[in-house]
Write a protein that holds these residues in place. Structure first.
Motif, short mmCIF file in Angstrom:
data_model
loop_
_atom_site.label_atom_id
_atom_site.label_comp_id
_atom_site.label_asym_id
_atom_site.label_seq_id
_atom_site.Cartn_x
_atom_site.Cartn_y
_atom_site.Cartn_z
N MET A 1 0.83 -1.21 0.00
CA MET A 1 0.00 0.00 0.00
C MET A 1 0.86 1.26 0.00
SD MET A 1 -3.21 -0.54 -0.24
CE MET A 1 -3.88 1.00 0.40
N LYS A 2 1.99 1.21 0.75
CA LYS A 2 2.85 2.38 0.83
C LYS A 2 3.41 2.72 -0.55
CE LYS A 2 5.38 2.81 4.46
NZ LYS A 2 6.46 2.64 5.47
N ALA A 3 3.84 1.68 -1.29
CA ALA A 3 4.38 1.92 -2.64
C ALA A 3 3.30 2.49 -3.55
CB ALA A 3 4.92 0.61 -3.21
N ARG A 4 2.09 1.96 -3.43
CA ARG A 4 0.99 2.45 -4.26
C ARG A 4 0.73 3.93 -4.00
NH1 ARG A 4 -3.73 0.27 -6.74
NH2 ARG A 4 -5.44 1.76 -6.73
N ARG A 5 0.66 4.31 -2.72
CA ARG A 5 0.41 5.72 -2.39
C ARG A 5 1.53 6.61 -2.90
NH1 ARG A 5 -1.45 3.46 2.55
NH2 ARG A 5 0.55 3.92 3.55
N HIS A 6 2.74 6.11 -2.77
CA HIS A 6 3.90 6.87 -3.23
C HIS A 6 3.81 7.12 -4.74
CE1 HIS A 6 8.09 8.13 -3.66
NE2 HIS A 6 8.20 7.26 -4.64
#
Length: 207
Positions: free
Chosen positions: A1-6
Motif C-alpha cells: 500500500m505504501k508503494a501504491r500511495r507513493h
C-alpha cells in the motif's frame, strides 16, 4: 500500500506538471514511467485490469516519444519493456494470442537494440527473456515443439550471460527455471516415458 500511495502521488504531481508544460519531453517520459510503476504495483497485487490500464497508458506515451526520436536507444528499450509488461498481464489473464503479440514486439525491439551491440550482456539477457516468454505462451497453447525450440533459444542465451555474470542470483534463477522447463518439455515429447517410469516403479515395488 505504501508503494501504491507513493506512486499515486508521483503520478498526480507529474500529470499536473505535464499539463502545465505539454511540450516538455522530460515530463512526458516521467509520466510514462509513473504509469508503468502504477501498473507494476497493480500487477503485483493481482489487480490485472488496473495493471492493464496503467501499462496501456505507459505504452501509448512511450510510443509517442519513441516515434519522435526513432534513434534513441533508451526510448526503444522503454517501449520494449512496456510491451513485455503488457504481455505478462495478458498472459496472466489467459489472453494468449495477445500475450504472444506483445512478446513478439518486445523481442523484435530487443533484437534491433542488440544488432549494433552483439556483446552487450544485458541485451542478451533481454533476448533470452523474450524467447522464454514466447516459449511459455506456446506451451500454454499446446504447441510443444515450438515451445521447446523457443526455450532452447532462451537457455542458450541465459547460459552465455551466466558465464559473464556467474554470481548474479536473478540470472541464475532464470537459467535454472528455463532449464527445468526444457526438461519438462523433453519428457512430454516422449509419451512412453511415463509408462516406463510406472513400470520401473511397479518393478521396484511388487505387490
Amino acid at each position: 500500500m505504501k508503494a501504491r500511495r507513493h506512486y499515486e502521488k508521483g503520478l498526480e504531481l507529474t500529470r499536473a506538471l505535464s499539463e502545465a508544460e505539454p511540450t516538455n519531453v522530460g515530463l512526458k517520459w516521467d509520466l510514462a514511467v509513473s504509469y508503468n510503476k502504477m501498473g507494476e504495483v497493480a500487477q503485483a497485487r493481482g489487480q490485472l485490469m488496473e495493471a492493464r490500464q496503467h501499462h496501456e497508458e505507459s505504452l501509448a506515451r512511450f510510443q509517442t516519444l519513441a516515434e519522435a526520436e526513432p534513434t534513441n536507444a533508451g526510448l526503444k528499450r522503454d517501449l520494449a519493456v512496456s510491451y513485455r509488461d503488457l504481455g505478462e498481464v495478458a498472459q496472466a489473464q489467459g489472453q494468449l494470442e495477445e500475450a504472444r503479440s506483445h512478446y513478439e514486439r518486445y523481442l523484435g525491439l530487443t533484437r534491433e537494440l542488440s544488432g549494433p551491440n552483439p556483446t552487450n550482456a544485458d541485451l542478451k539477457w533481454n533476448l533470452a527473456i523474450g524467447y522464454n516468454k514466447l516459449g511459455e505462451v506456446a506451451q500454454a497453447r499446446g504447441q510443444l515443439v515450438e515451445a521447446r525450440q523457443l526455450q532452447e533459444e532462451a537457455l542458450a542465451r541465459f547460459q552465455q550471460v551466466s558465464e559473464v555474470n556467474p554470481t548474479n542470483a536473478s540470472l541464475r534463477k532464470d537459467l535454472a527455471d528455463c532449464d527445468a522447463t526444457l526438461k519438462r518439455l523433453e519428457r512430454a515429447r516422449d509419451p512412453s516415458q511415463k509408462a516406463r517410469k510406472y513400470l520401473q516403479a511397479a518393478a521396484s515395488n511388487p505387490q
